[in-house]
Design an enzyme around this catalytic site. Sequence first.
Site, short mmCIF file in Angstrom:
data_model
loop_
_atom_site.label_atom_id
_atom_site.label_comp_id
_atom_site.label_asym_id
_atom_site.label_seq_id
_atom_site.Cartn_x
_atom_site.Cartn_y
_atom_site.Cartn_z
N GLU A 168 -59.66 -7.35 56.78
CA GLU A 168 -58.55 -8.05 57.42
C GLU A 168 -58.09 -7.45 58.76
O GLU A 168 -56.99 -6.89 58.85
CB GLU A 168 -57.35 -8.08 56.47
CG GLU A 168 -57.65 -8.78 55.16
CD GLU A 168 -56.39 -8.98 54.32
OE1 GLU A 168 -55.35 -8.38 54.62
OE2 GLU A 168 -56.45 -9.75 53.36
N GLU A 209 -60.87 -11.29 48.10
CA GLU A 209 -59.57 -10.91 47.53
C GLU A 209 -58.76 -12.14 47.23
O GLU A 209 -58.74 -13.09 48.02
CB GLU A 209 -58.72 -10.09 48.53
CG GLU A 209 -59.02 -8.63 48.56
CD GLU A 209 -58.05 -7.86 49.49
OE1 GLU A 209 -56.88 -8.27 49.62
OE2 GLU A 209 -58.51 -6.87 50.07
C1 BGC Z 1 -55.02 -6.29 51.55
C2 BGC Z 1 -54.78 -5.45 50.33
C3 BGC Z 1 -53.38 -5.72 49.81
C4 BGC Z 1 -53.30 -7.17 49.39
C5 BGC Z 1 -51.96 -7.59 48.80
C6 BGC Z 1 -54.50 -7.70 51.44
O1 BGC Z 1 -53.85 -7.99 52.63
O2 BGC Z 1 -56.37 -6.27 51.89
O3 BGC Z 1 -54.97 -4.11 50.67
O4 BGC Z 1 -53.01 -4.86 48.77
O5 BGC Z 1 -53.54 -7.99 50.50
O6 BGC Z 1 -50.92 -7.45 49.71
#
Ligand code: BGC
Length: 444
Positions: free
Chosen positions: A168, A356
């Site tokens: 990101e 993610e």
């Molecule tokens: C990030 C993670 C973070 C998650 C939840 C993403 O932006 O890659 O490191 O914990 O979101 O906020």
Amino acid sequence: MPLTKKSFGEDFIWGVSTAAYQIEGAHNLDGKGLSIWDVFVQKRNKIFKNHSGDIACDFYNQYTQDLYLMYSLNIRNYRFSIAWSRILPEGTGTINPLGIDFYNRLIDLSLELGITPWVTLYHWDLPHALEKKGGWLNRDVKEWFGNYVAVCVRSFGDRVKNWMVLNEPAVFTAAGYFFGVHAPGKKGIDYFLAAAHHATLAQAHGARIIKSLQKDSFVGTTFSCSHVEPFSAREKDIRAAQRADVLLNRLFIEPLLGKGYPTSEIKILKRIEKYIKQNDEQDLKFDMDFIGVQNYTREIIRHSLFVPYLQAKIVSAKDRKVSMTAMKWEVYPESMYHILKKFHAYENMPPLIITENGAAFPDQVENNRVDDPKRVQYLQAIIEQVYRAKQEGVQVNGYFAWTFLDNFEWAEGYEPRFGLVYVDFETQQRIIKSSGHWYADFLK
Ligand code: BGC
């Protein structure tokens, strides 16, 4: 009929994601150098209750049990990041053999358990030694990063095939260099633009190095993205939403695809040209094997004269009185569908993998159990939206849940819990949440 793993086909990749600083702890053990996060958390009142990742989930010491736990939940793909300053304490130069050794052990045990490693090379923890030389503001970061990437590929490439270059870039450059709420805590549009350009250069450079050293590598990079909608049908809100979309979704992927920076909607972005040198535009482009999509919510945007540069602001989930997570993000699973469609619509877009996605809720331990029906519902709803996109022809080939363990959630400290596994940060006890059991059943 409810969806099953089978509905997605044999080759669909299912896994979980974590990041080094958020779980490893051992921040100064075995020769590790400091990172910008080790330093940032020492400043007063930057992080919720002044928490730090010094110990976090102590994964550095507990990785064996944690991998066995992962295995017991039927998880066969694990995305984790490498802490640059564990490998190269000064960022460049001397390699720390104990750092290499840790990741060797982690990779070897994963493979022994039949868990495929997916390695993120940069999840926000720049070596502090490099920050002292300007960090992401210094164009040399491209070479420093390239050198670190080469060390990783040479050390682990005999066993690791799947790589993600950056995590990101929009978030670490905006939060770290414009808003100053993440490490290194710098604030200003020029900081942001310089960091953004150097990160975009490093993104393609890192990928090129992996490919040149490892022909059969599978290389991608990851982007934060949110489905964006205007607050009303007024022209002003529609235009404001388009500008927000540039920053939230387009700024980092378009140069990678060879389209250059999208600077026409937001005047100030033109200033990025100050940092662009001859041949850069060519160099920003790289044909990735996959693109990592990281989506959590949608944003509703309205016109606002008071917001500098952007004249647009987010209408919060709280103000809209919609259901939200502990991060105050709207629960809106359709966002995943829209984002997948949007990314897929780009010409020459490689296959997508959701690297993610997840949700934080205030989990409670009762009789040694953690019941988190809201997270189960959220995950089920998201998976349905992924399926919907896939049915409509979007090439989406995998899903990694964020995250395996409750962890250090950056500026929010340990307060929001995103894990499938609960962590008691006093005792380091792990308790599989009902969402963890649900995912294990789904993956069976
Ligand atoms: C990030 C993670 C973070 C998650 C939840 C993403 O932006 O890659 O490191 O914990 O979101 O906020």
